[in-house]
Design an enzyme around this catalytic site. Structure first.
Site, PDB file in Angstrom:
ATOM      1  N   VAL A  87       0.879  -1.166   0.000  1.00  0.00           N
ATOM      2  CA  VAL A  87       0.000   0.000   0.000  1.00  0.00           C
ATOM      3  C   VAL A  87       0.917   1.218   0.000  1.00  0.00           C
ATOM      4  O   VAL A  87       1.577   1.492   1.013  1.00  0.00           O
ATOM      5  CB  VAL A  87      -0.931   0.023   1.228  1.00  0.00           C
ATOM      6  CG1 VAL A  87      -1.908   1.200   1.134  1.00  0.00           C
ATOM      7  CG2 VAL A  87      -1.697  -1.286   1.357  1.00  0.00           C
ATOM      8  N   GLY A  88       1.010   1.896  -1.119  1.00  0.00           N
ATOM      9  CA  GLY A  88       1.962   2.993  -1.245  1.00  0.00           C
ATOM     10  C   GLY A  88       1.322   4.244  -1.815  1.00  0.00           C
ATOM     11  O   GLY A  88       0.218   4.201  -2.370  1.00  0.00           O
ATOM     12  N   THR A  89       2.039   5.346  -1.680  1.00  0.00           N
ATOM     13  CA  THR A  89       1.596   6.619  -2.255  1.00  0.00           C
ATOM     14  C   THR A  89       2.579   7.046  -3.329  1.00  0.00           C
ATOM     15  O   THR A  89       3.779   7.202  -3.042  1.00  0.00           O
ATOM     16  CB  THR A  89       1.504   7.708  -1.166  1.00  0.00           C
ATOM     17  OG1 THR A  89       0.512   7.349  -0.214  1.00  0.00           O
ATOM     18  CG2 THR A  89       1.117   9.049  -1.783  1.00  0.00           C
ATOM     19  N   TYR A  90       2.080   7.222  -4.536  1.00  0.00           N
ATOM     20  CA  TYR A  90       2.889   7.657  -5.669  1.00  0.00           C
ATOM     21  C   TYR A  90       2.071   8.670  -6.449  1.00  0.00           C
ATOM     22  O   TYR A  90       0.861   8.520  -6.583  1.00  0.00           O
ATOM     23  CB  TYR A  90       3.267   6.458  -6.563  1.00  0.00           C
ATOM     24  CG  TYR A  90       3.739   5.273  -5.762  1.00  0.00           C
ATOM     25  CD1 TYR A  90       5.004   5.263  -5.190  1.00  0.00           C
ATOM     26  CD2 TYR A  90       2.902   4.183  -5.527  1.00  0.00           C
ATOM     27  CE1 TYR A  90       5.430   4.185  -4.417  1.00  0.00           C
ATOM     28  CE2 TYR A  90       3.315   3.116  -4.759  1.00  0.00           C
ATOM     29  CZ  TYR A  90       4.584   3.112  -4.206  1.00  0.00           C
ATOM     30  OH  TYR A  90       4.991   2.061  -3.432  1.00  0.00           O
ATOM     31  N   ARG A  91       2.727   9.680  -6.952  1.00  0.00           N
ATOM     32  CA  ARG A  91       1.973  10.720  -7.645  1.00  0.00           C
ATOM     33  C   ARG A  91       1.361  10.160  -8.924  1.00  0.00           C
ATOM     34  O   ARG A  91       1.944   9.298  -9.598  1.00  0.00           O
ATOM     35  CB  ARG A  91       2.859  11.918  -7.935  1.00  0.00           C
ATOM     36  CG  ARG A  91       3.827  11.746  -9.085  1.00  0.00           C
ATOM     37  CD  ARG A  91       4.808  12.894  -9.144  1.00  0.00           C
ATOM     38  NE  ARG A  91       5.411  13.028 -10.459  1.00  0.00           N
ATOM     39  CZ  ARG A  91       6.527  13.696 -10.691  1.00  0.00           C
ATOM     40  NH1 ARG A  91       7.168  14.286  -9.694  1.00  0.00           N
ATOM     41  NH2 ARG A  91       7.011  13.796 -11.921  1.00  0.00           N
ATOM     42  N   MET A 125      13.614   3.070  -5.925  1.00  0.00           N
ATOM     43  CA  MET A 125      13.654   2.707  -4.500  1.00  0.00           C
ATOM     44  C   MET A 125      12.282   2.373  -3.932  1.00  0.00           C
ATOM     45  O   MET A 125      12.159   1.987  -2.780  1.00  0.00           O
ATOM     46  CB  MET A 125      14.303   3.831  -3.685  1.00  0.00           C
ATOM     47  CG  MET A 125      13.493   5.111  -3.542  1.00  0.00           C
ATOM     48  SD  MET A 125      13.554   6.217  -4.994  1.00  0.00           S
ATOM     49  CE  MET A 125      15.284   6.650  -5.043  1.00  0.00           C
ATOM     50  N   GLU A 158       1.163  -2.873   5.291  1.00  0.00           N
ATOM     51  CA  GLU A 158       0.747  -1.564   5.808  1.00  0.00           C
ATOM     52  C   GLU A 158      -0.568  -1.623   6.578  1.00  0.00           C
ATOM     53  O   GLU A 158      -0.741  -0.903   7.572  1.00  0.00           O
ATOM     54  CB  GLU A 158       0.638  -0.555   4.662  1.00  0.00           C
ATOM     55  CG  GLU A 158       1.949  -0.035   4.124  1.00  0.00           C
ATOM     56  CD  GLU A 158       2.627  -0.947   3.112  1.00  0.00           C
ATOM     57  OE1 GLU A 158       3.733  -0.612   2.639  1.00  0.00           O
ATOM     58  OE2 GLU A 158       2.058  -2.022   2.794  1.00  0.00           O
ATOM     59  N   GLU A 218       6.800  19.380  -6.689  1.00  0.00           N
ATOM     60  CA  GLU A 218       7.046  18.267  -5.758  1.00  0.00           C
ATOM     61  C   GLU A 218       7.366  18.739  -4.341  1.00  0.00           C
ATOM     62  O   GLU A 218       7.515  19.933  -4.078  1.00  0.00           O
ATOM     63  CB  GLU A 218       8.187  17.389  -6.285  1.00  0.00           C
ATOM     64  CG  GLU A 218       7.713  16.179  -7.090  1.00  0.00           C
ATOM     65  CD  GLU A 218       7.075  15.115  -6.208  1.00  0.00           C
ATOM     66  OE1 GLU A 218       6.983  15.299  -4.984  1.00  0.00           O
ATOM     67  OE2 GLU A 218       6.661  14.072  -6.754  1.00  0.00           O
TER      68      GLU A 218
END
Length: 479
Positions: A165-169, A185, A228, A279
């Site tokens: 479970v990740g956050t990416y733009r 990474m 997560e 960013e």
């Protein structure tokens, strides 16, 4: 037991009751109003979340909220703490709850999941569903900046611990297409590379408007095989997170209370131009070739709330969101080898600069702790500068840190530069994106056998300082 939130809406109710949510009731344009409000609110002391109730071009009930995590008051309320809790108090409470991991999530049925109220499985059009906008005026398109992306390991799809479970733009490329930044990474890049070995579509779920601790954990650097959702349960003080199975993929689970769930797949070996984007370092990142996904299925709540965050010159909402969730895991990674470490402050630009408070037992140990930090999975690419201070220095109080730098540092022996190290491509100081030098500043008091040619006696607080801190705080809270 701390107050627990299984969706965004109940948290917004708490923010409103606590005076930490404001409504803009006039009709607004998506640009520049929403980004401007996110910028303004995050600059205010204990700035509130901002809800836009009427967006030009969208039906009544289609709302946007920003700056939900954008203050220490909101951050404390997310954990069920008083909104007056200090940053240091929040750090140690997070550290306590961290040890409750793992707490298995509660899998609810489809009928019980609010995110499944409505289904769009044909003629998918993100522009109809979401009030999209450019966050900063030179962005290369409309970006989703606060989604949680759920993916599995293609070589071990049924392994729940390896579900990421990740956050990416995310850049919206078309009515059913999105671009996504997956840097080397990131966990998702490892999974995508495995899928592309076999030229296979890579299943994804993109969830918007999540419970606040789901969003918090999605942007937290944890181990690849640490789930997560199990951390969300730990940070809920032991209450499991509610999840539900994806409609399209049996091995993926999404937060049951999400406002919107986008399901689809990343197209193998397809790269298209993504960016530029304003960013978190406070600058535009430029454009790069990034992967692209097709959205084929959507579920959403009635009148879904679109949650997005503003990124800009720190501090903005993303800095609050990624402050302690960077600090605590790095502290946990360092402690087994360096129990002398008291706390780690990795709040600045997602850990580009990190401050370690330590009580060294012998000369050179503080520098060793810095090298250990620079070898952690997050510290290796992200951290550029390490500052070491004594245990009596609060690393979250920059006045005290500046005192240590001013009175404990001899530049000829306490400042070290290490060239040719791994970097973070979004850092504008890197001449070659992804490569950098590292700076270590040792502002601790010398310990034997390191020479200390002039000893000093530190001033101590008067004996009743703690008592009067409480008295004055109580008097202030009554106003």
């Amino acid at each position: 037991m701390a107050k627990v939130y299984q969706d965004l809406r109940t948290f917004l109710d708490t923010l409103e009751k606590e005076g930490q949510l404001v409504h803009i009731t006039d009709e607004v344009m998506p640009e520049p109003d929403i980004g401007s409000a996110g910028r303004a609110a995050s600059r205010m002391p204990n700035g509130p979340a901002v809800m836009f109730d009427h967006i030009h071009g969208y039906p009544a009930g289609r709302r946007v909220v920003t700056n939900v995590h954008g203050s220490w008051a909101n951050h404390a309320l997310m954990m069920g703490m008083p909104k007056t809790a200090s940053t240091k108090e929040q750090f140690f409470e997070l550290n306590r709850r961290w040890d409750l991991f793992p707490v298995k999530p509660n899998v609810v049925s489809r009928d019980e999941a609010p995110c499944k109220e409505h289904v769009i499985d044909h003629d998918v059009n993100l522009f109809d569903l979401l009030p999209l906008y450019r966050i900063n005026d030179q962005d290369g398109g409309m970006f989703i900046s606060k989604a949680s992306i759920i993916t599995g390991d293609p070589s071990d799809p049924d392994n729940f611990d390896k579900m990421n479970v990740g956050t990416y733009r995310i850049q919206v490329k078309g009515k059913d297409r999105i671009g996504m930044q997956c840097l080397a990474m990131h966990d998702i890049a490892k999974q995508l590379a495995e899928a592309e070995k076999h030229n296979e579509p890579f299943p994804i779920c993109v969830t918007l408007g999540n419970a606040p601790l789901v969003t918090f954990m999605a942007s937290t650097p944890v181990g690849y095989a640490q789930n997560e959702y199990e951390f969300v349960g730990a940070l809920n003080d032991g209450v499991p997170a509610d999840v539900v199975k994806s409609d399209l993929y049996d091995h993926l689970y999404v937060p049951a209370g999400s406002e919107v769930v986008l399901e689809g797949y990343i197209m193998p070996r397809v790269r298209t131009c993504e960016g530029p984007f304003g960013e978190f370092p406070g600058s535009y990142s430029g454009a790069r070739a990034q992967c692209e996904a097709k959205i084929t299925h959507i579920t959403h709540r009635t009148d879904p709330i679109f949650e997005n965050l503003y990124l800009g010159m720190p501090w903005s909402e993303i800095d609050y969101l990624m402050a302690l969730n960077t600090s605590v895991p790095i502290f946990k990674q360092l402690q087994p080898d360096f129990p002398e470490i008291v706390a780690v402050n990795a709040m600045y630009t997602h850990g580009f600069t990190e401050i370690i408070s330590i009580k060294p037992r012998y000369g050179g140990q503080a520098t060793g702790a810095a090298f250990r930090l620079l070898s952690t999975p997050h510290g290796m690419p992200y951290c550029h500068n390490v500052i070491l201070v004594d245990d009596v220095v609060d690393p979250f109080d920059l006045n005290q840190v500046m005192w240590a730098l001013s009175t404990r540092v001899r530049p000829d022996k306490d400042v070290k530069v290490i060239p040719n190290c791994a970097g973070m491509p979004l850092n504008p100081s890197e001449e070659v994106p992804g490569m950098t030098a590292k700076l270590i500043i040792d502002a601790t008091t010398p310990v034997d056998p390191e020479p200390n040619k002039r000893s000093v006696e530190l001033l101590r607080d008067p004996v009743k300082t703690a008592e009067y801190t409480k008295i004055i705080s109580d008097l202030m809270s009554q106003k």
